[in-house]
Scaffold this active site. Structure first.
Site, mmCIF file in Angstrom:
data_model
loop_
_atom_site.group_PDB
_atom_site.id
_atom_site.type_symbol
_atom_site.label_atom_id
_atom_site.label_comp_id
_atom_site.label_asym_id
_atom_site.label_seq_id
_atom_site.Cartn_x
_atom_site.Cartn_y
_atom_site.Cartn_z
ATOM 1 N N GLY A 46 0.836 -1.186 0.000
ATOM 2 C CA GLY A 46 0.000 0.000 0.000
ATOM 3 C C GLY A 46 0.874 1.240 0.000
ATOM 4 O O GLY A 46 2.029 1.195 0.438
ATOM 5 N N GLN A 51 3.219 9.919 0.952
ATOM 6 C CA GLN A 51 4.510 9.242 1.057
ATOM 7 C C GLN A 51 5.425 9.535 -0.123
ATOM 8 O O GLN A 51 6.623 9.258 -0.055
ATOM 9 C CB GLN A 51 4.309 7.720 1.175
ATOM 10 C CG GLN A 51 3.743 7.316 2.527
ATOM 11 C CD GLN A 51 3.588 5.807 2.616
ATOM 12 O OE1 GLN A 51 2.635 5.254 2.114
ATOM 13 N NE2 GLN A 51 4.554 5.140 3.233
ATOM 14 N N CYS A 89 6.114 0.266 7.871
ATOM 15 C CA CYS A 89 5.746 1.358 6.963
ATOM 16 C C CYS A 89 6.943 1.660 6.077
ATOM 17 O O CYS A 89 8.075 1.720 6.560
ATOM 18 C CB CYS A 89 5.359 2.593 7.786
ATOM 19 S SG CYS A 89 4.936 4.021 6.773
ATOM 20 N N LEU A 90 6.690 1.854 4.787
ATOM 21 C CA LEU A 90 7.773 2.178 3.852
ATOM 22 C C LEU A 90 8.470 3.486 4.220
ATOM 23 O O LEU A 90 9.618 3.694 3.851
ATOM 24 C CB LEU A 90 7.224 2.271 2.422
ATOM 25 C CG LEU A 90 6.729 0.963 1.781
ATOM 26 C CD1 LEU A 90 6.021 1.256 0.465
ATOM 27 C CD2 LEU A 90 7.871 -0.019 1.564
ATOM 28 N N HIS A 131 -4.212 1.781 7.684
ATOM 29 C CA HIS A 131 -2.861 2.357 7.670
ATOM 30 C C HIS A 131 -2.761 3.489 6.644
ATOM 31 O O HIS A 131 -2.242 4.569 6.939
ATOM 32 C CB HIS A 131 -1.856 1.239 7.352
ATOM 33 C CG HIS A 131 -0.426 1.673 7.306
ATOM 34 N ND1 HIS A 131 0.492 1.334 8.277
ATOM 35 C CD2 HIS A 131 0.264 2.421 6.389
ATOM 36 C CE1 HIS A 131 1.675 1.869 7.954
ATOM 37 N NE2 HIS A 131 1.564 2.528 6.815
ATOM 38 N N GLU A 132 -3.273 3.227 5.426
ATOM 39 C CA GLU A 132 -3.140 4.235 4.359
ATOM 40 C C GLU A 132 -4.027 5.458 4.632
ATOM 41 O O GLU A 132 -3.631 6.593 4.367
ATOM 42 C CB GLU A 132 -3.468 3.635 2.988
ATOM 43 C CG GLU A 132 -2.614 2.442 2.570
ATOM 44 C CD GLU A 132 -1.117 2.623 2.734
ATOM 45 O OE1 GLU A 132 -0.625 3.769 2.687
ATOM 46 O OE2 GLU A 132 -0.433 1.596 2.943
ATOM 47 N N HIS A 135 -2.363 7.649 6.983
ATOM 48 C CA HIS A 135 -1.363 8.489 6.305
ATOM 49 C C HIS A 135 -2.009 9.774 5.777
ATOM 50 O O HIS A 135 -1.430 10.852 5.886
ATOM 51 C CB HIS A 135 -0.758 7.757 5.104
ATOM 52 C CG HIS A 135 0.483 6.963 5.418
ATOM 53 N ND1 HIS A 135 1.604 7.519 5.994
ATOM 54 C CD2 HIS A 135 0.785 5.651 5.219
ATOM 55 C CE1 HIS A 135 2.539 6.588 6.131
ATOM 56 N NE2 HIS A 135 2.072 5.433 5.677
#
Ligand code: NI
Length: 163
Positions: A46, A51, A89-90, A131-132, A135
């Site tokens: 995702g 990001q 998380c990236l 999660h997204e 963000h």
């Protein structure tokens, strides 16, 4: 399409509340294409537009062996239950943490053609969606840690789950 650098914590863009998309035009289509390509390049499941430095309410999700989901202006309308998950998380590479997420969620939003979507999700998909959407509100999974010892540094060899 292009692979774009992922912004890393503590980049302030990750703390911005992303703006609603009013007009799903060509620039939004290329943003989505770049997000999908970047997510795949980083082996993510995702990615939120914030990001890659674009504070707009756009996210892409790709659970292994399932079709990619693009959501514009997503909004969670119902959450049910609770479960403990491990999350990464990236934008925070090299770490994972244990937090609580919902068992199931219901959400609404638009797809990349502007069509209204309603979605019910559970397990990994519900986790990734929460999660997204976090963000997009400037929230990171580390904000949900009950205590600092719930955050673990990964060994160099181990990749985290990319969200
Ligand atoms: Ni993330």
């Amino acid at each position: 399409m292009a692979i774009v650098d992922i912004r890393l914590f503590p980049d302030p863009v990750l703390r911005q509340k992303a703006k609603r998309v009013r007009n799903i035009d060509g620039s939004i289509q290329s943003l989505i294409n770049n997000m999908i390509e970047t997510m795949r390049a980083y082996s993510g499941v995702g990615l939120a537009a914030s990001q890659i430095g674009v504070p707009l309410r756009v996210t892409v999700i790709e659970i292994p062996r399932e079709e990619v989901i693009t959501l514009i202006n997503p909004e969670i309308v119902k959450r049910k239950g609770e479960r403990i998950v491990e999350e990464g998380c990236l934008s925070i590479p090299g770490y994972k943490g244990e937090i609580k997420r919902s068992q199931t969620i219901k959400l609404r939003g638009q797809d990349r053609h502007g069509k209204e979507i309603r979605l019910k999700a559970e397990e990994l998909l519900a986790q990734v969606l929460e999660h997204e959407i976090d963000h997009l509100n400037g929230i990171l999974y580390i904000d949900h840690l009950e205590s600092p010892d719930k955050l673990v540094k990964l060994p160099e060899t181990e990749g985290g789950e990319g969200l």
